[in-house]
Design a protein around this motif. Structure first.
Motif, PDB file in Angstrom:
ATOM      1  N   SER A  77      -3.691  31.317  -4.404  1.00  0.00           N
ATOM      2  CA  SER A  77      -3.739  31.526  -2.957  1.00  0.00           C
ATOM      3  C   SER A  77      -4.545  30.398  -2.300  1.00  0.00           C
ATOM      4  O   SER A  77      -5.273  29.664  -2.967  1.00  0.00           O
ATOM      5  CB  SER A  77      -4.331  32.896  -2.611  1.00  0.00           C
ATOM      6  N   MET A  96      -2.267  30.924   8.851  1.00  0.00           N
ATOM      7  CA  MET A  96      -0.819  31.171   8.929  1.00  0.00           C
ATOM      8  C   MET A  96      -0.062  29.841   9.037  1.00  0.00           C
ATOM      9  O   MET A  96       1.029  29.678   8.498  1.00  0.00           O
ATOM     10  CB  MET A  96      -0.477  32.058  10.127  1.00  0.00           C
ATOM     11  N   TYR A  98      -0.974  27.007   7.719  1.00  0.00           N
ATOM     12  CA  TYR A  98      -0.920  26.420   6.382  1.00  0.00           C
ATOM     13  C   TYR A  98       0.190  27.078   5.555  1.00  0.00           C
ATOM     14  O   TYR A  98       0.948  26.401   4.863  1.00  0.00           O
ATOM     15  CB  TYR A  98      -2.256  26.589   5.647  1.00  0.00           C
ATOM     16  N   LEU A  99       0.264  28.406   5.652  1.00  0.00           N
ATOM     17  CA  LEU A  99       1.294  29.117   4.880  1.00  0.00           C
ATOM     18  C   LEU A  99       2.690  28.700   5.358  1.00  0.00           C
ATOM     19  O   LEU A  99       3.616  28.507   4.564  1.00  0.00           O
ATOM     20  CB  LEU A  99       1.114  30.639   5.021  1.00  0.00           C
ATOM     21  N   TYR A 100       2.821  28.564   6.677  1.00  0.00           N
ATOM     22  CA  TYR A 100       4.087  28.154   7.271  1.00  0.00           C
ATOM     23  C   TYR A 100       4.459  26.749   6.811  1.00  0.00           C
ATOM     24  O   TYR A 100       5.593  26.482   6.408  1.00  0.00           O
ATOM     25  CB  TYR A 100       3.932  28.200   8.800  1.00  0.00           C
ATOM     26  N   LYS A 103       5.510  26.737   3.315  1.00  0.00           N
ATOM     27  CA  LYS A 103       6.840  27.351   3.172  1.00  0.00           C
ATOM     28  C   LYS A 103       7.948  26.338   3.447  1.00  0.00           C
ATOM     29  O   LYS A 103       9.001  26.366   2.801  1.00  0.00           O
ATOM     30  CB  LYS A 103       6.965  28.549   4.121  1.00  0.00           C
ATOM     31  N   HIS A 108       5.456  29.198  -1.605  1.00  0.00           N
ATOM     32  CA  HIS A 108       5.082  30.471  -0.991  1.00  0.00           C
ATOM     33  C   HIS A 108       3.725  30.905  -1.513  1.00  0.00           C
ATOM     34  O   HIS A 108       3.543  31.048  -2.716  1.00  0.00           O
ATOM     35  CB  HIS A 108       6.144  31.533  -1.277  1.00  0.00           C
ATOM     36  N   LYS A 109       2.788  31.073  -0.602  1.00  0.00           N
ATOM     37  CA  LYS A 109       1.411  31.414  -0.981  1.00  0.00           C
ATOM     38  C   LYS A 109       0.883  32.570  -0.149  1.00  0.00           C
ATOM     39  O   LYS A 109       1.429  32.893   0.905  1.00  0.00           O
ATOM     40  CB  LYS A 109       0.482  30.215  -0.739  1.00  0.00           C
ATOM     41  N   GLN A 110      -0.209  33.119  -0.635  1.00  0.00           N
ATOM     42  CA  GLN A 110      -0.960  34.102   0.130  1.00  0.00           C
ATOM     43  C   GLN A 110      -2.170  33.363   0.707  1.00  0.00           C
ATOM     44  O   GLN A 110      -2.648  32.405   0.102  1.00  0.00           O
ATOM     45  CB  GLN A 110      -1.441  35.166  -0.852  1.00  0.00           C
ATOM     46  N   GLY A 111      -2.645  33.803   1.859  1.00  0.00           N
ATOM     47  CA  GLY A 111      -3.824  33.161   2.441  1.00  0.00           C
ATOM     48  C   GLY A 111      -5.021  34.089   2.416  1.00  0.00           C
ATOM     49  O   GLY A 111      -4.874  35.309   2.518  1.00  0.00           O
ATOM     50  N   GLU A 125      -0.469  37.425   4.731  1.00  0.00           N
ATOM     51  CA  GLU A 125       0.891  37.085   4.291  1.00  0.00           C
ATOM     52  C   GLU A 125       1.635  36.573   5.522  1.00  0.00           C
ATOM     53  O   GLU A 125       1.506  37.141   6.603  1.00  0.00           O
ATOM     54  CB  GLU A 125       1.645  38.338   3.803  1.00  0.00           C
ATOM     55  N   LEU A 126       2.423  35.539   5.345  1.00  0.00           N
ATOM     56  CA  LEU A 126       3.208  35.013   6.460  1.00  0.00           C
ATOM     57  C   LEU A 126       4.389  35.953   6.730  1.00  0.00           C
ATOM     58  O   LEU A 126       5.190  36.207   5.843  1.00  0.00           O
ATOM     59  CB  LEU A 126       3.726  33.619   6.107  1.00  0.00           C
TER      60      LEU A 126
END
Ligand code: SF4
Length: 170
Positions: A77, A96, A98-100, A103, A108-111, A125-126
């Motif tokens: 993560s 979000m 960073y997750l975007y 992606k 695909h990661k959790q933040g 989660e995004l």
């Protein structure tokens, strides 16, 4: 928006997303490289907290495309460490983003946002809603930073601890 080509035109540092939610004037000043952040005690405190709160944890600081610096934890993560949760929405949007961003690269990661002083964390989660919000935020950042003059200063609580305080109100 949505495809990688369009997205690459809208690469912004996560900090700009954060500032968009804190103060649009701050975002504009930062985007023009007018920066006094090193003098801010809060920023310094954040760095110190980061270094001393998790000394044993294995992390990797990774700079992606010369744009965003993130911590990757051993479970994969990504993490941001924040001094306090006062700017929660801005902090969530930064992670979000960073997750975007990841992606778009097929990752695909959790933040995680850690608030060591408050001994708590947020796990993120995004979601499609957040993706939409990020896309809107990127468009808004583009509009604000394209302007030749900054948005007017508006007194708010955080001005006292803002690195631009003297600039806006001195
Ligand atoms: S001092 Fe206040 S108005 Fe000026 S940039 Fe900072 S938050 Fe915005």
């Amino acid at each position: 928006m949505g495809d990688i080509q369009e997205f690459s035109d809208l690469k912004f540092q996560g900090i700009k997303i954060n500032y968009l939610y804190i103060c649009k004037r701050k975002l504009w000043l930062f985007s023009k490289n007018i920066t006094f952040e090193n003098r801010s005690d809060k920023v310094l405190l954040g760095k110190v907290l980061h270094e001393y709160s998790y000394p044993k944890e294995k992390t990797k600081e990774v700079l992606i495309d010369n744009l965003i610096m993130i911590d990757i934890l051993s479970d994969g993560s990504i993490r941001e460490v924040k001094y306090s949760s006062k700017m929660k929405e801005a902090d969530i949007m930064q992670v979000m983003y960073y997750l975007y961003y990841l992606k778009q690269k097929g990752i695909h990661k959790q933040g995680i946002i850690n608030y060591p002083k408050e001994k708590r964390k947020e796990v993120l989660e995004l979601t499609p809603d957040y993706e939409e919000k990020i896309q809107q935020a990127l468009r808004e950042i583009e509009e604000i930073t394209a302007k030749s003059i900054p948005p007017p200063a508006q007194k708010q609580k955080i001005c006292k601890s803002c690195a631009y305080f003297e600039f806006c109100w001195g």
